[in-house]
Design an enzyme around this catalytic site. Structure first.
Site, PDB file in Angstrom:
ATOM      1  N   GLY A  31       1.610 -18.622 -20.643  1.00 42.60           N
ATOM      2  CA  GLY A  31       0.186 -18.767 -20.881  1.00 42.60           C
ATOM      3  C   GLY A  31      -0.436 -17.760 -21.810  1.00 42.60           C
ATOM      4  O   GLY A  31      -0.056 -17.593 -22.973  1.00 42.60           O
ATOM      5  N   ARG A  60      -1.656 -23.264 -12.251  1.00 38.84           N
ATOM      6  CA  ARG A  60      -1.110 -22.814 -10.964  1.00 38.84           C
ATOM      7  C   ARG A  60       0.417 -22.783 -10.984  1.00 38.84           C
ATOM      8  O   ARG A  60       1.036 -22.010 -10.259  1.00 38.84           O
ATOM      9  CB  ARG A  60      -1.590 -23.726  -9.829  1.00 38.84           C
ATOM     10  CG  ARG A  60      -3.007 -23.438  -9.368  1.00 38.84           C
ATOM     11  CD  ARG A  60      -3.310 -24.158  -8.073  1.00 38.84           C
ATOM     12  NE  ARG A  60      -4.555 -23.697  -7.472  1.00 38.84           N
ATOM     13  CZ  ARG A  60      -4.890 -23.909  -6.210  1.00 38.84           C
ATOM     14  NH1 ARG A  60      -4.056 -24.561  -5.416  1.00 38.84           N
ATOM     15  NH2 ARG A  60      -6.037 -23.474  -5.737  1.00 38.84           N
ATOM     16  N   LYS A 133      14.940  -8.137  -6.551  1.00 36.90           N
ATOM     17  CA  LYS A 133      16.136  -8.423  -5.757  1.00 36.90           C
ATOM     18  C   LYS A 133      17.399  -8.209  -6.586  1.00 36.90           C
ATOM     19  O   LYS A 133      18.399  -7.661  -6.087  1.00 36.90           O
ATOM     20  CB  LYS A 133      16.090  -9.855  -5.230  1.00 36.90           C
ATOM     21  CG  LYS A 133      17.354 -10.252  -4.468  1.00 36.90           C
ATOM     22  CD  LYS A 133      17.250 -11.649  -3.872  1.00 36.90           C
ATOM     23  CE  LYS A 133      18.527 -11.999  -3.114  1.00 36.90           C
ATOM     24  NZ  LYS A 133      18.438 -13.307  -2.423  1.00 36.90           N
ATOM     25  N   HIS A 260     -13.321  11.950  23.276  1.00 39.48           N
ATOM     26  CA  HIS A 260     -12.736  12.431  22.025  1.00 39.48           C
ATOM     27  C   HIS A 260     -11.214  12.521  22.090  1.00 39.48           C
ATOM     28  O   HIS A 260     -10.600  13.526  21.766  1.00 39.48           O
ATOM     29  CB  HIS A 260     -13.359  13.755  21.618  1.00 39.48           C
ATOM     30  CG  HIS A 260     -14.807  13.627  21.251  1.00 39.48           C
ATOM     31  ND1 HIS A 260     -15.230  13.002  20.097  1.00 39.48           N
ATOM     32  CD2 HIS A 260     -15.931  13.999  21.916  1.00 39.48           C
ATOM     33  CE1 HIS A 260     -16.543  13.012  20.053  1.00 39.48           C
ATOM     34  NE2 HIS A 260     -16.994  13.600  21.144  1.00 39.48           N
TER      35      HIS A 260
END
Length: 585
Positions: A31, A60, A133, A260
């Site tokens: 794109g 998409r 990976k 506290h």
């Protein structure tokens, strides 16, 4: 050699592309990335040229294709090489990718869910994970800040496997952080009040936003009334395991009063004597349940510190316990359940804003816990140390007589330490904490603080205190404060503070003389003391003896262990050496 570039943040893109092409690397772009490179005059092929499929669905789907991911994931092994040849796929050696600005989008005011959804990157995350990976072969650049260093090494043929390892780790961290942001956003949108709870602010009003959430599944508690704050939850989630463990390990209903993130008091539900009822301001109540006894003790141990407490109860809250809670100043309560009438009583507190939490008694937290300090994540195994009677079997003193009552008190004191800010020392007697020194840098100062509190607790049993005649208009906190000043021998001789103190009484009580104080303190015996770490010097034992301590539990490990034990033997104390250090922060 091929490089695939698909970036939202185009910082440094052209300089990187120029460096790659100078070394003969063929560029593939998606794109807008390809468009920017091409318009600069450099040659770049569209991803569609290898997928033979156009971008679809308004962008998409761009890079989700076997021709892309096969080229990235292929290893230098014969079977993978064979697959690539059969499918006419070229290896991709470098991937440059960063993601849509999801965080920036949801930070905008009034952003809609559809707007947020459009900024969830799918292909980019897949590219990052695939390249990371296969970092044994593929270099993945996910941060424009790395381009310059990469370029220098790449152009000089000094890029190493260690570099690829580092880039891969950054890519994995990037996708993890990105997914965490998406999860956090939709948790707030779709699981508010179930998996996530928005808080008014953090520890202080200027610390906003704030929230409580579970990474997986629903929160283990329900808000039945009110709106818990950050500190409320810190107290609730530290006090609940304390009472849960006391209940499991002693077998008696338990209660804790927290302030506290440390207990002001903790106790089990042993029956109250008439004197104790007066001391704990419950003498007007005729019938007690064990749970009510437990809270009366926990609240009554140190009424000054318990003012405005958060309460934890091990058992279903009954009406008797709710009535005691309803007349004290407190911030909220956590328990596994509530009788209907008890819940209605509690809901009336604070004009209907009293915090009531129902805890899932079956909830078990993860074994590994993580927290952040100054932006750094710290991780450790959860403290699941079991504190029961068997913990105190190793008695290293000459006196080895440990009665059941002392064992109960040792379990209470030691369990309290497990959930108290360190350093900490705890005194216990009659099934309850009677003095707790927390958060001091010096153990002897912890000990003195705990011992002084225990002394004050015992002095509140003095006949002169029990015989005090307060005005009917005197409120419970005013009575507590007046008694505290009295037993501390801190009532001013004159002035406005003296006048204010006297105004609480029908009859001004005679002061305790030094002799009366010393004689009465000498009647306090068989007190228990536990320490979250070793006693470094015998001075601690001398302080214990001043407050009637008979039974001691502490870990060893100091070069002065024997001197400490010898001093305990001088006072005929029973000293149990426990195998646990119990620091809590």
């Amino acid at each position: 050699m091929y490089a695939l570039l698909s970036v939202y943040d185009k910082t440094g893109l052209l300089e990187l592309a120029k460096a790659l092409t100078s070394k003969g690397v063929k560029l593939l772009g998606s794109g807008g990335t390809a468009k920017m490179i091409r318009e600069s005059g450099m040659e770049v092929a569209d991803v569609s040229s290898i997928t033979n499929a156009p971008e679809i669905l308004g962008g998409r789907v761009k890079t989700l294709h076997p021709a892309v991911h096969g080229g990235i994931l292929a290893r230098d092994i014969p079977s993978d090489e064979k697959d690539l040849v059969e499918q006419s796929i070229e290896k991709i050696d470098i991937v440059v990718c960063n993601l849509y600005p999801f965080r920036e989008t949801i930070a905008k005011p009034n952003v809609t869910i559809p707007e947020a959804v459009e900024e969830i990157d799918i292909g980019g995350v897949t590219l990052l994970r695939a390249a990371a990976k296969n970092h044994a072969r593929v270099t993945i650049l996910s941060d424009p800040a790395d381009y310059a260093t990469f370029t220098d090494k790449f152009l000089s043929d000094k890029l190493t496997q260690d570099d690829r390892n580092t880039y891969a780790l950054k890519a994995f961290a990037s996708t993890a952080s990105y997914d965490a942001a998406i999860t956090d956003y939709f948790r707030k949108q779709y699981a508010a009040g179930v998996d996530q709870l928005t808080l008014r602010y953090g520890a202080n009003p200027h610390q906003s936003p704030a929230q409580a959430f579970m990474e997986q599944g629903p929160l283990p508690f329900k808000v039945l009334c009110g709106s818990p704050g950050y500190i409320n939850l810190m107290d609730a989630l530290n006090s609940w395991p304390l009472v849960k463990e006391l209940r499991e390990n002693i077998g008696i209903p338990a209660a804790a009063s927290f302030k506290h993130v440390s207990p002001a008091g903790a106790a089990v539900g042993l029956p109250l004597s008439d004197v104790e009822k007066k001391v704990y301001f419950v003498s007007d109540i005729t019938e007690f349940t064990p749970l009510a006894c437990a809270y009366a003790r926990a609240r009554g141990a140190d009424r000054m510190s318990s003012f405005g407490d958060f309460i934890a109860l091990s058992d279903t809250v009954d009406v008797c316990t709710a009535r005691i809670i309803s007349r004290e100043v407190s911030d909220g309560v956590i328990a596994p359940g509530y009788e209907p009438e008890a819940l209605e009583l509690l809901k009336k507190k604070k004009g209907g804003k009293y915090c009531v939490l129902q805890m899932d008694p079956k909830y078990v937290p993860a074994e590994i816990e993580t927290r952040q300090v100054y932006g750094i994540s710290l991780q450790q195994h959860r403290n699941h140390a079991k504190i029961d009677f068997s913990l105190f079997e190793k008695v290293v003193s000459k006196n080895k007589d440990l009665p059941k009552s002392a064992l109960i008190d040792l379990v209470i004191a030691t369990t309290a330490l497990k959930y108290t800010q360190s350093n900490s020392v705890c005194y216990a007697k009659n099934g309850m904490v009677v003095g707790l020194g927390a958060g001091q840098q010096s153990r002897i100062h912890c000990n003195r603080l705990a011992g002084d509190k225990a002394d004050n607790w015992w002095l509140r049993h003095h006949p002169k205190v029990l015989g005090m005649q307060f005005k009917k208009s005197a409120k419970r906190p005013e009575k507590s404060n007046a008694i505290d000043l009295y037993v501390l021998d801190a009532v001013p001789a004159e002035g406005s503070e003296r006048e204010q103190w006297e105004s609480a009484f029908e009859t001004i009580p005679e002061p305790l003389t030094k002799k009366e104080r010393e004689e009465f303190l000498a009647t306090c015996k068989d007190v228990v003391c536990a320490s979250d770490a070793f006693f470094p010097f015998p001075d601690n034992i001398y302080r214990l003896a001043q407050s009637g301590v008979k039974y001691v539990a502490a870990p060893g490990g100091s070069v002065m262990d024997q001197a400490v034990r010898d001093t305990a033997n001088e006072f005929n104390m029973v000293f149990s050496e426990i195998p646990l250090r119990l620091f809590h922060h």
